[in-house]
Design an enzyme around this catalytic site. Structure first.
Site, mmCIF file in Angstrom:
data_model
loop_
_atom_site.group_PDB
_atom_site.id
_atom_site.type_symbol
_atom_site.label_atom_id
_atom_site.label_comp_id
_atom_site.label_asym_id
_atom_site.label_seq_id
_atom_site.Cartn_x
_atom_site.Cartn_y
_atom_site.Cartn_z
ATOM 1 C CB SER A 239 7.235 -6.631 -5.019
ATOM 2 O OG SER A 239 6.365 -6.542 -6.088
ATOM 3 C CG HIS B 161 5.814 -11.985 -3.400
ATOM 4 N ND1 HIS B 161 7.103 -12.434 -3.564
ATOM 5 C CD2 HIS B 161 5.634 -11.039 -4.356
ATOM 6 C CE1 HIS B 161 7.673 -11.788 -4.576
ATOM 7 N NE2 HIS B 161 6.797 -10.947 -5.066
ATOM 8 C CD GLU C 194 8.280 -15.627 -1.559
ATOM 9 O OE1 GLU C 194 9.233 -15.724 -0.766
ATOM 10 O OE2 GLU C 194 8.231 -14.779 -2.468
ATOM 11 C CG ASN D 238 12.117 -10.717 -4.710
ATOM 12 O OD1 ASN D 238 12.658 -11.040 -5.772
ATOM 13 N ND2 ASN D 238 10.908 -10.187 -4.661
HETATM 14 N N1 LIG Z 1 4.553 -6.799 -11.763
HETATM 15 C C1 LIG Z 1 5.167 -7.792 -11.114
HETATM 16 O O1 LIG Z 1 5.995 -8.522 -11.659
HETATM 17 C C2 LIG Z 1 4.824 -8.068 -9.667
HETATM 18 C C3 LIG Z 1 5.184 -9.276 -9.088
HETATM 19 C C4 LIG Z 1 4.819 -9.535 -7.763
HETATM 20 C C5 LIG Z 1 4.125 -8.564 -7.045
HETATM 21 N N2 LIG Z 1 3.803 -7.376 -7.625
HETATM 22 C C6 LIG Z 1 3.059 -6.381 -6.836
HETATM 23 O O2 LIG Z 1 1.688 -6.460 -7.179
HETATM 24 C C7 LIG Z 1 1.096 -5.153 -7.026
HETATM 25 C C8 LIG Z 1 0.452 -4.730 -8.328
HETATM 26 O O3 LIG Z 1 1.445 -4.674 -9.332
HETATM 27 P P1 LIG Z 1 1.072 -4.650 -10.884
HETATM 28 O O4 LIG Z 1 2.349 -4.930 -11.617
HETATM 29 O O5 LIG Z 1 -0.131 -5.491 -11.149
HETATM 30 O O6 LIG Z 1 0.669 -3.107 -11.063
HETATM 31 P P2 LIG Z 1 -0.274 -2.421 -12.166
HETATM 32 O O7 LIG Z 1 0.156 -1.005 -12.238
HETATM 33 O O8 LIG Z 1 -0.286 -3.248 -13.427
HETATM 34 O O9 LIG Z 1 -1.743 -2.507 -11.533
HETATM 35 C C9 LIG Z 1 -2.119 -1.794 -10.389
HETATM 36 C C10 LIG Z 1 -3.609 -1.469 -10.521
HETATM 37 O O10 LIG Z 1 -4.067 -0.927 -9.275
HETATM 38 C C11 LIG Z 1 -5.055 0.028 -9.587
HETATM 39 N N3 LIG Z 1 -5.239 0.905 -8.407
HETATM 40 C C12 LIG Z 1 -4.434 1.883 -7.952
HETATM 41 N N4 LIG Z 1 -4.940 2.420 -6.819
HETATM 42 C C13 LIG Z 1 -6.096 1.741 -6.559
HETATM 43 C C14 LIG Z 1 -7.080 1.829 -5.532
HETATM 44 N N5 LIG Z 1 -6.962 2.714 -4.537
HETATM 45 N N6 LIG Z 1 -8.132 0.986 -5.570
HETATM 46 C C15 LIG Z 1 -8.263 0.086 -6.579
HETATM 47 N N7 LIG Z 1 -7.343 -0.031 -7.571
HETATM 48 C C16 LIG Z 1 -6.284 0.789 -7.567
HETATM 49 C C17 LIG Z 1 -4.527 0.751 -10.819
HETATM 50 O O11 LIG Z 1 -5.559 1.425 -11.519
HETATM 51 C C18 LIG Z 1 -3.925 -0.430 -11.590
HETATM 52 O O12 LIG Z 1 -4.856 -0.987 -12.517
HETATM 53 C C19 LIG Z 1 2.218 -4.227 -6.551
HETATM 54 O O13 LIG Z 1 2.210 -4.137 -5.158
HETATM 55 C C20 LIG Z 1 3.465 -4.946 -7.057
HETATM 56 O O14 LIG Z 1 4.614 -4.605 -6.332
HETATM 57 C C21 LIG Z 1 4.115 -7.110 -8.923
#
Ligand SMILES: NC(=O)c1ccc[n+]([C@@H]2O[C@H](COP(=O)([O-])OP(=O)(O)OC[C@H]3O[C@@H](n4cnc5c(N)ncnc54)[C@H](O)[C@@H]3O)[C@@H](O)[C@H]2O)c1
Length: 304
Positions: free
Chosen positions: A112, A133, A145, A184
């Site tokens: 993010s 992104h 993005e 953002n």
């Molecule tokens: N949630 C949002 O609205 C949003 C929006 C845009 C970007 N993001 C970004 O996307 C990414 C994921 O966010 P999310 O909300 O899906 O998080 P989440 O916590 O729902 O999912 C993350 C997953 O990664 C897995 N994980 C952790 N370490 C790992 C590894 N070493 N190898 C494989 N899997 C691993 C976890 O088990 C988990 O299932 C982050 O970088 C976040 O900032 C999130």
């Protein structure tokens, strides 16, 4: 767009949704996660989304779950990482990913806010690394993005832009790896002023939100600010800026008002109070309203 082999690392909120979009676009998707429990439910979550949206449910058959990272990565043309927002974790993960993929496999991070440059600096082949992104939920919000670092090749950007456009997304090329990318930065410039208006007693939080929703927010989905500036005239825009910019919030750090809310434990939905008080029913109502709005917008896009 030719069918590609895509691996999504991280099957959480974003990862399963990204996998769903690529599978629906006809690609072979491998999904991996270090937590077996999350991986095991990914296909059910994708199927539930496809059903809910009226999309082709057979797309889920193009998603393969693979708990072994090496196996998940070895045939990939394109890898997107969606693990926790943690720089050392992402750096270590990309070092591992690079050991298993082909030299020409394109590598993307869905961070993010972490600079892509910081995540990818340790790679041997930094020209194939970039940021993508996505916005939540990935299957409803069109924007992705595509962030270029000073090392990213034009070919990697071109492939990634085309891959996302062909999957029905609206990719936006971010030519420099700046904090907050484009979306953002714009969003939080608005939030800074919104908080400042409340902080200085000009109106309450509810009024800020109503003013946006009842005025320029209505137009924003079809009229961007620079289209709007051209519509009213750059001369008028200049005159307005000469009058108002000096008075708009420009402090470089977070608002003390926001810092106090956090210090007082007023964390928003999760504590029941932030800028405003929120009952569980109001929280559920607002979430449902946003989801319904995004679904209608997607349906309108498809019928346009
Ligand atoms: N949630 C949002 O609205 C949003 C929006 C845009 C970007 N993001 C970004 O996307 C990414 C994921 O966010 P999310 O909300 O899906 O998080 P989440 O916590 O729902 O999912 C993350 C997953 O990664 C897995 N994980 C952790 N370490 C790992 C590894 N070493 N190898 C494989 N899997 C691993 C976890 O088990 C988990 O299932 C982050 O970088 C976040 O900032 C999130």
């Amino acid at each position: 767009m030719q069918k590609a082999k895509i691996t999504v690392v991280g099957a959480g909120l974003m990862g399963h949704g990204i996998a769903q979009v690529f599978a629906l676009a006809g690609h072979d998707v491998t999904l991996t996660d270090s937590f077996a429990g999350t991986l095991a439910t990914a296909k059910d979550r994708i199927l539930a989304n496809l059903k809910d949206l009226g999309d082709d449910q057979s797309a889920v058959d193009r998603v393969t779950l693979q708990g072994d990272m090496a196996l998940a990565l070895r045939e990939a043309d394109y890898v997107v990482e969606a693990v926790l927002e943690d720089l050392p974790l992402k750096q270590a993960l990309f070092a591992e990913i690079e050991r298993y993929v082909r030299p020409d496999t394109i590598l993307a991070s869905n961070t993010s806010v972490i600079p892509i440059t910081a995540i990818m600096q340790g790679l041997t082949r930094r020209e194939r690394a970039l940021g993508t992104h996505w916005w939540n939920p990935p299957f409803l919000v069109p924007l992705v993005e595509v962030i270029q670092t000073k090392w990213t090749s034009a070919a990697a950007i071109d492939f990634t832009m085309k891959l996302h456009a062909a999957a029905g997304k609206k990719p936006a090329h971010v030519k420099k790896d700046v904090p907050g990318f484009i979306g953002n930065r714009l969003q939080h410039a608005l939030w800074r002023e919104a908080i400042s208006l409340v902080e200085h007693g000009i109106c309450d939080a509810e009024t800020v939100d109503s003013v946006i929703k009842a005025a320029f927010g209505r137009r924003l989905a079809v009229l961007g600010p620079l289209e709007n500036a051209d519509m009213v005239g750059t001369d008028l825009t200049l005159a307005i800026h000469q009058n108002v910019l000096g008075d708009i919030e420009s402090r470089p750090g977070p608002s003390p008002y926001l810092e106090k809310l956090v210090a007082d434990g007023k964390l928003g939905f999760k504590s029941g109070e932030g800028f405003r008080r929120w009952s569980p029913e109001e929280q559920a109502g607002l979430r449902a309203k946003v989801l319904a709005h995004l679904k209608t917008a997607r349906a309108n896009d498809e019928s346009a």
